[in-house]
Motif scaffolding. Structure first.
Motif, PDB file in Angstrom:
ATOM      1  N   VAL A 113     110.172  46.112  97.753  1.00  0.00           N
ATOM      2  CA  VAL A 113     109.940  45.772  96.254  1.00  0.00           C
ATOM      3  C   VAL A 113     109.686  46.575  95.126  1.00  0.00           C
ATOM      4  N   LYS A 114     108.850  47.425  95.287  1.00  0.00           N
ATOM      5  CA  LYS A 114     108.176  48.421  94.414  1.00  0.00           C
ATOM      6  C   LYS A 114     109.185  49.494  94.268  1.00  0.00           C
ATOM      7  N   GLU A 115     110.038  49.905  95.382  1.00  0.00           N
ATOM      8  CA  GLU A 115     111.028  50.940  95.102  1.00  0.00           C
ATOM      9  C   GLU A 115     112.288  50.424  94.386  1.00  0.00           C
ATOM     10  N   VAL A 116     112.678  49.169  94.539  1.00  0.00           N
ATOM     11  CA  VAL A 116     113.689  48.371  93.924  1.00  0.00           C
ATOM     12  C   VAL A 116     113.585  48.273  92.504  1.00  0.00           C
ATOM     13  N   PHE A 117     112.207  47.879  92.063  1.00  0.00           N
ATOM     14  CA  PHE A 117     111.821  47.518  90.882  1.00  0.00           C
ATOM     15  C   PHE A 117     111.866  48.707  90.014  1.00  0.00           C
ATOM     16  N   SER A 118     111.358  50.061  90.578  1.00  0.00           N
ATOM     17  CA  SER A 118     111.423  51.229  89.967  1.00  0.00           C
ATOM     18  C   SER A 118     112.742  51.673  89.796  1.00  0.00           C
ATOM     19  N   TYR A 119     113.692  51.563  90.638  1.00  0.00           N
ATOM     20  CA  TYR A 119     115.124  51.989  90.677  1.00  0.00           C
ATOM     21  C   TYR A 119     115.695  51.192  89.300  1.00  0.00           C
ATOM     22  N   LEU A 120     115.460  49.738  89.217  1.00  0.00           N
ATOM     23  CA  LEU A 120     115.930  48.841  88.168  1.00  0.00           C
ATOM     24  C   LEU A 120     115.384  49.467  86.797  1.00  0.00           C
ATOM     25  N   LYS A 121     114.230  49.495  86.918  1.00  0.00           N
ATOM     26  CA  LYS A 121     113.522  49.926  85.340  1.00  0.00           C
ATOM     27  C   LYS A 121     113.992  51.301  84.961  1.00  0.00           C
ATOM     28  N   ASP A 122     114.042  52.324  86.024  1.00  0.00           N
ATOM     29  CA  ASP A 122     114.519  53.689  85.776  1.00  0.00           C
ATOM     30  C   ASP A 122     116.042  53.570  84.951  1.00  0.00           C
ATOM     31  N   ARG A 123     116.522  52.623  85.145  1.00  0.00           N
ATOM     32  CA  ARG A 123     118.056  52.298  84.722  1.00  0.00           C
ATOM     33  C   ARG A 123     118.016  51.297  83.505  1.00  0.00           C
ATOM     34  N   ASN A 124     116.858  50.833  82.869  1.00  0.00           N
ATOM     35  CA  ASN A 124     116.626  50.332  81.836  1.00  0.00           C
ATOM     36  C   ASN A 124     116.991  48.813  81.857  1.00  0.00           C
ATOM     37  N   CYS A 125     116.892  48.335  83.089  1.00  0.00           N
ATOM     38  CA  CYS A 125     117.002  46.754  83.530  1.00  0.00           C
ATOM     39  C   CYS A 125     115.725  46.201  83.091  1.00  0.00           C
ATOM     40  N   SER A 126     115.775  44.908  82.652  1.00  0.00           N
ATOM     41  CA  SER A 126     114.606  44.218  82.650  1.00  0.00           C
ATOM     42  C   SER A 126     114.244  43.434  83.729  1.00  0.00           C
ATOM     43  N   ILE A 127     113.254  43.306  84.195  1.00  0.00           N
ATOM     44  CA  ILE A 127     112.488  42.325  85.229  1.00  0.00           C
ATOM     45  C   ILE A 127     111.933  41.343  85.030  1.00  0.00           C
ATOM     46  N   TYR A 128     111.982  40.038  85.559  1.00  0.00           N
ATOM     47  CA  TYR A 128     111.537  38.909  85.215  1.00  0.00           C
ATOM     48  C   TYR A 128     111.160  38.101  86.386  1.00  0.00           C
ATOM     49  N   ILE A 129     110.218  37.302  86.665  1.00  0.00           N
ATOM     50  CA  ILE A 129     109.790  36.491  87.699  1.00  0.00           C
ATOM     51  C   ILE A 129     109.887  35.031  87.426  1.00  0.00           C
ATOM     52  N   ALA A 130     110.715  34.131  88.041  1.00  0.00           N
ATOM     53  CA  ALA A 130     110.648  32.690  87.877  1.00  0.00           C
ATOM     54  C   ALA A 130     110.500  32.033  89.228  1.00  0.00           C
TER      55      ALA A 130
ATOM     56  N   LYS B 249     120.390  47.936  94.989  1.00  0.00           N
ATOM     57  CA  LYS B 249     120.726  49.333  94.291  1.00  0.00           C
ATOM     58  C   LYS B 249     122.587  49.335  94.481  1.00  0.00           C
ATOM     59  N   THR B 250     123.142  49.059  95.432  1.00  0.00           N
ATOM     60  CA  THR B 250     124.353  49.158  95.728  1.00  0.00           C
ATOM     61  C   THR B 250     125.187  48.283  94.810  1.00  0.00           C
ATOM     62  N   ILE B 251     124.661  46.900  94.798  1.00  0.00           N
ATOM     63  CA  ILE B 251     125.328  45.926  94.078  1.00  0.00           C
ATOM     64  C   ILE B 251     125.241  46.183  92.436  1.00  0.00           C
ATOM     65  N   PHE B 252     124.156  46.842  92.091  1.00  0.00           N
ATOM     66  CA  PHE B 252     123.973  47.240  90.657  1.00  0.00           C
ATOM     67  C   PHE B 252     125.030  48.138  90.308  1.00  0.00           C
ATOM     68  N   ILE B 253     125.264  49.157  91.154  1.00  0.00           N
ATOM     69  CA  ILE B 253     126.399  50.281  90.875  1.00  0.00           C
ATOM     70  C   ILE B 253     127.593  49.643  90.928  1.00  0.00           C
ATOM     71  N   ASP B 254     127.957  48.860  92.008  1.00  0.00           N
ATOM     72  CA  ASP B 254     129.228  48.545  92.154  1.00  0.00           C
ATOM     73  C   ASP B 254     129.785  47.328  91.726  1.00  0.00           C
TER      74      ASP B 254
END
Length: 220
Positions: free
Chosen positions: A96-113, A211-216
């Motif tokens: 979870v934290k690894e993926v969150f860091s990956y997304l934030k490093d790519r300027n994505c916004s993360i929310y929880i619903a 990670k792969t989905i984000f790129i592809d």
């Protein structure tokens, strides 16, 4: 254009099963002590409806009990969940934290619903330090309809989201994405059901696949 990711909590980020059985057993033991329950704890029945708002849980598990007792049970169960979280008996899903860091490093916004209650979500976020990556956590308590699609709509409107994805393990998450024009990613995790996941745009078996989905597929 930045990408926004809206995550479900239970069964997606947090391994609820690690404290679910313990907390539910605590609760039904308490009901037994009050002479309000005299059979086995309905853990299997709860797993079938995992992900629905807690008021609906007690309507299902305690259909013949008074509204007053359902509300009392709801409060007691929440207390047990929070105590077990703070005692470290739960856990996040791997990466979870690894993926969150990956997304934030790519300027994505993360929310929880989440269909979880505010205090429950706050306990998880605080214990695991998720505020480091998560912009805001939203509880179904904030929506009168108790409809996750309406909760996701509130996030979209508040943060002016035009490009986003909803990640979750249940049909309510998939519908929340589709009804708001977002991509739906179904998580084939513990409580997921095949017939529900079949309606998602994409299905993953592990969060690292994001990670792969984000790129592809997701990145413009």
């Amino acid at each position: 254009m930045s990408q926004s990711f809206i995550f479900d909590m239970d069964g997606t980020l947090f391994q609820t099963d690690k404290i679910l059985e313990l907390s539910l057993e605590d609760t039904f033991n308490h009901l037994r002590s009050l002479n309000q329950w005299d059979t086995d704890t309905p853990i299997d029945h709860y797993r079938e409806i995992m992900g629905v708002p807690l008021p609906k849980v007690w309507e299902t598990l305690l259909p013949h009990h008074s509204q007053e007792l359902k509300e009392y049970t709801d409060t007691y169960f929440l207390e047990r969940l929070i105590e077990n979280i703070k005692s470290g008996k739960g856990d996040l899903y791997p990466s979870v934290k690894e993926v969150f860091s990956y997304l934030k490093d790519r300027n994505c916004s993360i929310y929880i619903a989440s269909n979880g209650l505010k205090e429950y979500l706050k306990a998880i976020v605080n214990y695991y330090g998720l505020d480091e990556w998560v912009t805001e956590t939203f509880s179904i308590e904030q929506i009168d309809s108790l409809n996750k699609a309406d909760l996701v709509k509130r996030i979209i409107e508040k943060y002016d989201i035009s490009k986003g994805t909803v990640i979750g393990d249940r049909l309510s998450d998939i519908k929340a994405a589709k009804e708001n024009g977002l991509v739906s990613i179904g998580c084939h995790f513990d409580f997921a059901q095949e017939e529900e996941l079949a309606q998602a745009d994409i299905v993953i078996d592990d969060l690292t696949e994001l990670k792969t989905i984000f790129i592809d597929k997701l990145k413009v």
